[in-house]
Design a protein around this motif. Structure first.
Motif, PDB file in Angstrom:
ATOM      1  N   VAL A 133      -0.186   0.523 -26.866  1.00 15.10           N
ATOM      2  CA  VAL A 133       0.748   1.643 -26.982  1.00 15.10           C
ATOM      3  C   VAL A 133       0.778   2.179 -28.412  1.00 15.10           C
ATOM      4  O   VAL A 133       1.157   3.320 -28.642  1.00 15.10           O
ATOM      5  N   GLY A 134       0.374   1.355 -29.393  1.00 19.73           N
ATOM      6  CA  GLY A 134       0.294   1.831 -30.757  1.00 19.73           C
ATOM      7  C   GLY A 134       1.099   1.036 -31.762  1.00 19.73           C
ATOM      8  O   GLY A 134       1.224   1.459 -32.905  1.00 19.73           O
ATOM      9  N   ALA A 135       1.652  -0.109 -31.365  1.00 17.02           N
ATOM     10  CA  ALA A 135       2.416  -0.930 -32.299  1.00 17.02           C
ATOM     11  C   ALA A 135       1.460  -1.617 -33.274  1.00 17.02           C
ATOM     12  O   ALA A 135       0.414  -2.132 -32.872  1.00 17.02           O
ATOM     13  N   LEU A 136       1.822  -1.629 -34.545  1.00 17.83           N
ATOM     14  CA  LEU A 136       0.994  -2.241 -35.578  1.00 17.83           C
ATOM     15  C   LEU A 136       1.630  -3.550 -36.039  1.00 17.83           C
ATOM     16  O   LEU A 136       2.815  -3.581 -36.352  1.00 17.83           O
ATOM     17  N   PRO A 137       0.851  -4.628 -36.112  1.00 18.53           N
ATOM     18  CA  PRO A 137       1.414  -5.891 -36.604  1.00 18.53           C
ATOM     19  C   PRO A 137       1.517  -5.896 -38.126  1.00 18.53           C
ATOM     20  O   PRO A 137       0.723  -5.264 -38.815  1.00 18.53           O
ATOM     21  N   HIS A 174      11.657 -14.985 -34.773  1.00 16.39           N
ATOM     22  CA  HIS A 174      11.238 -14.415 -33.501  1.00 16.39           C
ATOM     23  C   HIS A 174      10.196 -13.345 -33.813  1.00 16.39           C
ATOM     24  O   HIS A 174      10.356 -12.575 -34.772  1.00 16.39           O
ATOM     25  N   ILE A 175       9.146 -13.297 -33.028  1.00 15.10           N
ATOM     26  CA  ILE A 175       8.150 -12.238 -33.164  1.00 15.10           C
ATOM     27  C   ILE A 175       8.585 -11.138 -32.211  1.00 15.10           C
ATOM     28  O   ILE A 175       8.666 -11.358 -30.994  1.00 15.10           O
ATOM     29  N   LEU A 201       6.054   1.957 -34.306  1.00 15.94           N
ATOM     30  CA  LEU A 201       6.381   0.630 -33.788  1.00 15.94           C
ATOM     31  C   LEU A 201       5.684  -0.438 -34.613  1.00 15.94           C
ATOM     32  O   LEU A 201       4.529  -0.280 -34.993  1.00 15.94           O
ATOM     33  N   LYS A 202       6.387  -1.522 -34.885  1.00 13.76           N
ATOM     34  CA  LYS A 202       5.844  -2.646 -35.632  1.00 13.76           C
ATOM     35  C   LYS A 202       6.050  -3.921 -34.826  1.00 13.76           C
ATOM     36  O   LYS A 202       7.088  -4.115 -34.205  1.00 13.76           O
ATOM     37  N   ILE A 203       5.050  -4.785 -34.873  1.00 12.97           N
ATOM     38  CA  ILE A 203       5.200  -6.155 -34.362  1.00 12.97           C
ATOM     39  C   ILE A 203       5.450  -6.995 -35.600  1.00 12.97           C
ATOM     40  O   ILE A 203       4.580  -7.115 -36.459  1.00 12.97           O
ATOM     41  N   ARG A 204       6.662  -7.553 -35.719  1.00  9.58           N
ATOM     42  CA  ARG A 204       7.046  -8.219 -36.949  1.00  9.58           C
ATOM     43  C   ARG A 204       7.945  -9.409 -36.681  1.00  9.58           C
ATOM     44  O   ARG A 204       8.297  -9.695 -35.542  1.00  9.58           O
ATOM     45  N   ALA A 231       0.744 -13.337 -24.870  1.00  8.10           N
ATOM     46  CA  ALA A 231      -0.509 -12.605 -25.079  1.00  8.10           C
ATOM     47  C   ALA A 231      -0.553 -11.271 -24.331  1.00  8.10           C
ATOM     48  O   ALA A 231      -0.953 -10.251 -24.913  1.00  8.10           O
ATOM     49  N   GLU A 232      -0.149 -11.238 -23.068  1.00 14.04           N
ATOM     50  CA  GLU A 232      -0.266 -10.000 -22.299  1.00 14.04           C
ATOM     51  C   GLU A 232       0.675  -8.924 -22.823  1.00 14.04           C
ATOM     52  O   GLU A 232       0.329  -7.745 -22.871  1.00 14.04           O
ATOM     53  N   ARG A 233       1.860  -9.290 -23.285  1.00 11.56           N
ATOM     54  CA  ARG A 233       2.795  -8.309 -23.822  1.00 11.56           C
ATOM     55  C   ARG A 233       2.334  -7.794 -25.194  1.00 11.56           C
ATOM     56  O   ARG A 233       2.494  -6.620 -25.512  1.00 11.56           O
ATOM     57  N   ILE A 234       1.727  -8.673 -25.983  1.00 11.63           N
ATOM     58  CA  ILE A 234       1.227  -8.243 -27.288  1.00 11.63           C
ATOM     59  C   ILE A 234       0.082  -7.253 -27.121  1.00 11.63           C
ATOM     60  O   ILE A 234       0.024  -6.231 -27.801  1.00 11.63           O
TER      61      ILE A 234
END
Length: 109
Positions: A65-69, A19-20, A3-6, A56-59
């Motif tokens: 959970v393991g998502a990497l930005p 969109h993030i 998972l990526k936060i991008r 903030a709370e969702r990030i």
């Protein structure tokens, strides 16, 4: 599944808006995503309040959970205080004289 936060690009030509999102790392940049976590509007001045909006709370949940930005999103999270500021290695200067020129300058000057 990584998972990526991008960033996912939206907006018109020459008027970018991002969109993030949290997405599978294999999905395309503007393709399928799992959840929207905020937005980034680079057209606004850097001190404007709506330039970067984050949930903030969702990030924090997705990071647990393991998502990497990505690098850019990590910088946004660092400024918001949701993660430590990323450390970037110093970039080399391409215009600096090369090894032989430095030796010549040291010998002649």
């Amino acid at each position: 599944m990584g998972l990526k936060i991008r960033l996912a690009r939206a907006g018109a030509k020459k008027r970018p808006y991002y969109h993030i999102v949290v997405a599978d790392s294999r999905s395309p940049r503007d393709g399928r995503f799992i959840e929207k976590l905020g937005s980034y509007n680079p057209m606004l001045p850097s001190d404007h309040a709506d330039r970067v909006r984050l949930s903030a709370e969702r990030i924090t949940y997705w990071k647990s959970v393991g998502a990497l930005p990505t690098e850019r999103v990590a910088k946004f999270l660092g400024h918001a205080g949701l993660a430590p500021m990323p450390v970037y290695a110093e970039q080399p200067k391409q215009s600096a004289p090369k090894k032989k020129a430095q030796e010549r300058a040291a010998a002649g000057g």
